[in-house]
Design an enzyme around this catalytic site. Sequence first.
Site, PDB file in Angstrom:
ATOM      1  N   GLU A 198     -16.125   9.851  15.218  1.00 20.35           N
ATOM      2  CA  GLU A 198     -15.308   9.868  14.129  1.00 20.35           C
ATOM      3  C   GLU A 198     -15.360   8.497  13.624  1.00 20.35           C
ATOM      4  O   GLU A 198     -15.920   7.551  14.191  1.00 20.35           O
ATOM      5  CB  GLU A 198     -14.240  10.780  14.197  1.00 20.35           C
ATOM      6  CG  GLU A 198     -13.281  10.541  15.367  1.00 20.35           C
ATOM      7  CD  GLU A 198     -12.521   9.576  15.362  1.00 20.35           C
ATOM      8  OE1 GLU A 198     -12.662   8.350  15.878  1.00 20.35           O
ATOM      9  OE2 GLU A 198     -11.256   9.511  14.707  1.00 20.35           O
ATOM     10  N   MET A 199     -14.139   7.879  13.027  1.00 19.66           N
ATOM     11  CA  MET A 199     -14.215   6.749  12.544  1.00 19.66           C
ATOM     12  C   MET A 199     -13.068   6.031  12.556  1.00 19.66           C
ATOM     13  O   MET A 199     -12.626   4.987  11.855  1.00 19.66           O
ATOM     14  CB  MET A 199     -14.774   6.485  11.051  1.00 19.66           C
ATOM     15  CG  MET A 199     -16.266   7.162  11.000  1.00 19.66           C
ATOM     16  SD  MET A 199     -17.168   6.978   9.386  1.00 19.66           S
ATOM     17  CE  MET A 199     -17.438   5.182   9.613  1.00 19.66           C
ATOM     18  N   GLU A 200     -11.901   6.863  13.082  1.00 21.86           N
ATOM     19  CA  GLU A 200     -10.511   6.237  12.872  1.00 21.86           C
ATOM     20  C   GLU A 200      -9.654   6.021  14.063  1.00 21.86           C
ATOM     21  O   GLU A 200      -8.664   5.400  14.268  1.00 21.86           O
ATOM     22  CB  GLU A 200      -9.554   7.133  11.932  1.00 21.86           C
ATOM     23  CG  GLU A 200     -10.009   6.953  10.469  1.00 21.86           C
ATOM     24  CD  GLU A 200     -11.373   7.747  10.125  1.00 21.86           C
ATOM     25  OE1 GLU A 200     -11.617   8.629  10.835  1.00 21.86           O
ATOM     26  OE2 GLU A 200     -11.886   7.789   9.010  1.00 21.86           O
TER      27      GLU A 200
ATOM     28  N   HIS B 165       0.846  -1.331   0.039  1.00 22.51           N
ATOM     29  CA  HIS B 165       0.070   0.023  -0.178  1.00 22.51           C
ATOM     30  C   HIS B 165       0.893   1.252  -0.060  1.00 22.51           C
ATOM     31  O   HIS B 165       0.114   2.581   0.197  1.00 22.51           O
ATOM     32  CB  HIS B 165      -0.810  -0.131   1.219  1.00 22.51           C
ATOM     33  CG  HIS B 165      -1.473  -1.234   1.716  1.00 22.51           C
ATOM     34  ND1 HIS B 165      -0.894  -2.108   2.556  1.00 22.51           N
ATOM     35  CD2 HIS B 165      -2.736  -2.109   0.987  1.00 22.51           C
ATOM     36  CE1 HIS B 165      -1.811  -3.351   2.674  1.00 22.51           C
ATOM     37  NE2 HIS B 165      -2.488  -3.107   1.428  1.00 22.51           N
TER      38      HIS B 165
ATOM     39  N   GLY C 147      -7.982  12.241   6.758  1.00 24.95           N
ATOM     40  CA  GLY C 147      -8.610  11.226   6.119  1.00 24.95           C
ATOM     41  C   GLY C 147      -8.352  11.084   4.565  1.00 24.95           C
ATOM     42  O   GLY C 147      -8.239  10.095   3.980  1.00 24.95           O
TER      43      GLY C 147
ATOM     44  N   ARG D 270      -6.655  16.513   0.938  1.00 24.64           N
ATOM     45  CA  ARG D 270      -6.115  17.233   2.134  1.00 24.64           C
ATOM     46  C   ARG D 270      -4.680  17.010   2.469  1.00 24.64           C
ATOM     47  O   ARG D 270      -4.202  18.015   3.027  1.00 24.64           O
ATOM     48  CB  ARG D 270      -6.882  16.463   3.377  1.00 24.64           C
ATOM     49  CG  ARG D 270      -8.184  17.474   3.999  1.00 24.64           C
ATOM     50  CD  ARG D 270      -7.823  18.856   4.362  1.00 24.64           C
ATOM     51  NE  ARG D 270      -8.765  19.614   4.134  1.00 24.64           N
ATOM     52  CZ  ARG D 270      -9.907  19.776   4.770  1.00 24.64           C
ATOM     53  NH1 ARG D 270     -10.132  19.113   5.823  1.00 24.64           N
ATOM     54  NH2 ARG D 270     -10.866  20.580   4.401  1.00 24.64           N
TER      55      ARG D 270
ATOM     56  N   ARG E  18     -15.085  25.584   7.168  1.00 23.54           N
ATOM     57  CA  ARG E  18     -14.247  24.466   7.717  1.00 23.54           C
ATOM     58  C   ARG E  18     -12.733  25.000   7.732  1.00 23.54           C
ATOM     59  O   ARG E  18     -11.897  24.417   8.448  1.00 23.54           O
ATOM     60  CB  ARG E  18     -14.506  23.275   6.911  1.00 23.54           C
ATOM     61  CG  ARG E  18     -16.038  22.675   6.957  1.00 23.54           C
ATOM     62  CD  ARG E  18     -15.973  21.491   6.430  1.00 23.54           C
ATOM     63  NE  ARG E  18     -17.573  21.114   6.606  1.00 23.54           N
ATOM     64  CZ  ARG E  18     -18.160  19.731   6.689  1.00 23.54           C
ATOM     65  NH1 ARG E  18     -17.139  18.623   6.516  1.00 23.54           N
ATOM     66  NH2 ARG E  18     -19.273  19.635   6.801  1.00 23.54           N
TER      67      ARG E  18
ATOM     68  N   ARG F   9      -2.719   3.854  -4.744  1.00 17.53           N
ATOM     69  CA  ARG F   9      -4.028   4.088  -4.678  1.00 17.53           C
ATOM     70  C   ARG F   9      -4.479   5.660  -4.534  1.00 17.53           C
ATOM     71  O   ARG F   9      -5.483   5.988  -4.032  1.00 17.53           O
ATOM     72  CB  ARG F   9      -4.783   3.296  -3.450  1.00 17.53           C
ATOM     73  CG  ARG F   9      -4.635   1.952  -3.740  1.00 17.53           C
ATOM     74  CD  ARG F   9      -5.259   1.151  -2.585  1.00 17.53           C
ATOM     75  NE  ARG F   9      -5.174  -0.277  -2.918  1.00 17.53           N
ATOM     76  CZ  ARG F   9      -6.252  -1.173  -2.872  1.00 17.53           C
ATOM     77  NH1 ARG F   9      -7.429  -0.858  -2.466  1.00 17.53           N
ATOM     78  NH2 ARG F   9      -5.823  -2.467  -3.003  1.00 17.53           N
TER      79      ARG F   9
ATOM     80  N   SER G 245     -17.319  19.466  12.802  1.00 16.99           N
ATOM     81  CA  SER G 245     -17.648  19.842  11.630  1.00 16.99           C
ATOM     82  C   SER G 245     -19.208  19.723  11.466  1.00 16.99           C
ATOM     83  O   SER G 245     -19.998  20.380  10.569  1.00 16.99           O
ATOM     84  CB  SER G 245     -17.301  18.743  10.607  1.00 16.99           C
ATOM     85  OG  SER G 245     -17.616  17.503  10.760  1.00 16.99           O
ATOM     86  N   ASP G 246     -19.818  19.003  12.514  1.00 17.08           N
ATOM     87  CA  ASP G 246     -21.482  18.836  12.662  1.00 17.08           C
ATOM     88  C   ASP G 246     -21.785  18.513  14.006  1.00 17.08           C
ATOM     89  O   ASP G 246     -20.822  18.069  14.769  1.00 17.08           O
ATOM     90  CB  ASP G 246     -21.839  17.902  11.403  1.00 17.08           C
ATOM     91  CG  ASP G 246     -21.050  16.492  11.614  1.00 17.08           C
ATOM     92  OD1 ASP G 246     -20.112  16.546  10.980  1.00 17.08           O
ATOM     93  OD2 ASP G 246     -21.692  15.665  12.221  1.00 17.08           O
TER      94      ASP G 246
ATOM     95  N   ARG H  86      -3.441  11.957  13.677  1.00 18.20           N
ATOM     96  CA  ARG H  86      -4.550  12.293  12.991  1.00 18.20           C
ATOM     97  C   ARG H  86      -5.107  13.703  13.134  1.00 18.20           C
ATOM     98  O   ARG H  86      -5.259  14.000  14.290  1.00 18.20           O
ATOM     99  CB  ARG H  86      -5.600  11.153  13.503  1.00 18.20           C
ATOM    100  CG  ARG H  86      -7.164  11.264  12.734  1.00 18.20           C
ATOM    101  CD  ARG H  86      -7.965  10.018  13.121  1.00 18.20           C
ATOM    102  NE  ARG H  86      -9.329  10.755  13.161  1.00 18.20           N
ATOM    103  CZ  ARG H  86      -9.949  11.231  11.995  1.00 18.20           C
ATOM    104  NH1 ARG H  86      -9.321  11.285  10.786  1.00 18.20           N
ATOM    105  NH2 ARG H  86     -11.452  11.591  11.989  1.00 18.20           N
ATOM    106  N   VAL H  87      -5.529  14.186  12.015  1.00 21.21           N
ATOM    107  CA  VAL H  87      -6.202  15.689  11.914  1.00 21.21           C
ATOM    108  C   VAL H  87      -7.357  15.424  11.020  1.00 21.21           C
ATOM    109  O   VAL H  87      -7.575  15.324  10.008  1.00 21.21           O
ATOM    110  CB  VAL H  87      -5.394  16.682  11.487  1.00 21.21           C
ATOM    111  CG1 VAL H  87      -3.998  16.828  12.432  1.00 21.21           C
ATOM    112  CG2 VAL H  87      -4.309  16.046  10.133  1.00 21.21           C
ATOM    113  N   GLY H  88      -8.463  15.475  11.818  1.00 16.45           N
ATOM    114  CA  GLY H  88      -9.746  15.214  10.993  1.00 16.45           C
ATOM    115  C   GLY H  88     -10.940  15.893  11.414  1.00 16.45           C
ATOM    116  O   GLY H  88     -10.694  16.728  12.241  1.00 16.45           O
ATOM    117  N   SER H  89     -12.188  15.660  11.190  1.00 19.08           N
ATOM    118  CA  SER H  89     -13.112  16.043  11.543  1.00 19.08           C
ATOM    119  C   SER H  89     -14.117  15.196  12.267  1.00 19.08           C
ATOM    120  O   SER H  89     -13.837  13.909  12.206  1.00 19.08           O
ATOM    121  CB  SER H  89     -14.472  16.674  10.234  1.00 19.08           C
ATOM    122  OG  SER H  89     -14.534  15.309   9.851  1.00 19.08           O
TER     123      SER H  89
HETATM  124  N1  HPA Z   1     -20.134  10.087  11.898  1.00 18.24           N
HETATM  125  C1  HPA Z   1     -18.669   9.786  11.840  1.00 18.24           C
HETATM  126  N2  HPA Z   1     -17.842  10.310  11.402  1.00 18.24           N
HETATM  127  C2  HPA Z   1     -17.921  11.730  11.390  1.00 18.24           C
HETATM  128  C3  HPA Z   1     -19.222  12.588  11.653  1.00 18.24           C
HETATM  129  C4  HPA Z   1     -20.197  11.660  12.022  1.00 18.24           C
HETATM  130  O1  HPA Z   1     -21.245  11.980  12.241  1.00 18.24           O
HETATM  131  N3  HPA Z   1     -18.744  13.804  11.416  1.00 18.24           N
HETATM  132  C5  HPA Z   1     -17.728  13.884  11.117  1.00 18.24           C
HETATM  133  N4  HPA Z   1     -16.984  12.685  11.140  1.00 18.24           N
END
Ligand code: HPA
Length: 239
Positions: free
Chosen positions: A179-181, A5, A21, A25, A217, A44, A203-204, A88-91
């Site tokens: 988040e997811m990571e 990878h 992610g 970015r 953002r 990839r 972000s939300d 990690r730098v994310g939302s």
């Molecule tokens: N779920 C998962 N990951 C996210 C979300 C969410 O609502 N908002 C930003 N990253």
Amino acid sequence: MGTPHNEAVKGDFAKTVLMPGDPLRAKFIAETFLENARLVNNVRGVQGYTGTYRGTPVSVMASGMGMPSIGIYSHELFHFYDVDNIIRVGSAGAISPRLKLRDVVMGQGSCTDSRYAHQFGLSGQFAPIADFELLETAVEAARRLGAAPVVGNLLSSDVFYNKAGDTLKWGEMGVLAIEMESAALYMNAAEAGKRALAICTISDSLVTGEALPPADRQTSFTQMMEIALETAVEMARRS
Ligand code: HPA
């Protein structure tokens, strides 16, 4: 020699890698914040760059979305590229009423609904945590930059479109944001004996239903990046 990878060779990555992610970015961060950035991976389209920030070598590479994806890239960075620190730098989405849009959240711990920890063969639940020195350094950097980071628990979920609809229950347990990571990243760091931290901007909000417009953002993202880059510099200064 690379990995399936990652086409970079040993020595191509700095000791600290920032991981957004999104591959675009990663490119944006390299072009905006790093000097002499060079592309070290593009397998990839998961772009990885190494350059310098205020004279300190720093890398940035995308993680992709979700625990399986960051699981692969962070494992390889820790084990095959001698990387010591991954930030990690994310939302993230707020699941606590304490948080507002644009807040910077640092994951002291990371809960998860995933089975990622199963591979380690532990007869109980592993508690994924950030490296304390990295976290402390990032909090200090944030305060120097005039930010007020919120530090606490994250939820790394395997599902974005969650049918169960019970995500806010985690908020009732004091978990700040979803988040997811981060959980996979923290577990991989623990397994490798290395350091990891997740910094996220809100972000939300799943509590209020508000979301940041895309233009907004960018500003909170810039502050988060400066915190992560200052942390990388400070970690290099100490080692
Ligand atoms: N779920 C998962 N990951 C996210 C979300 C969410 O609502 N908002 C930003 N990253």
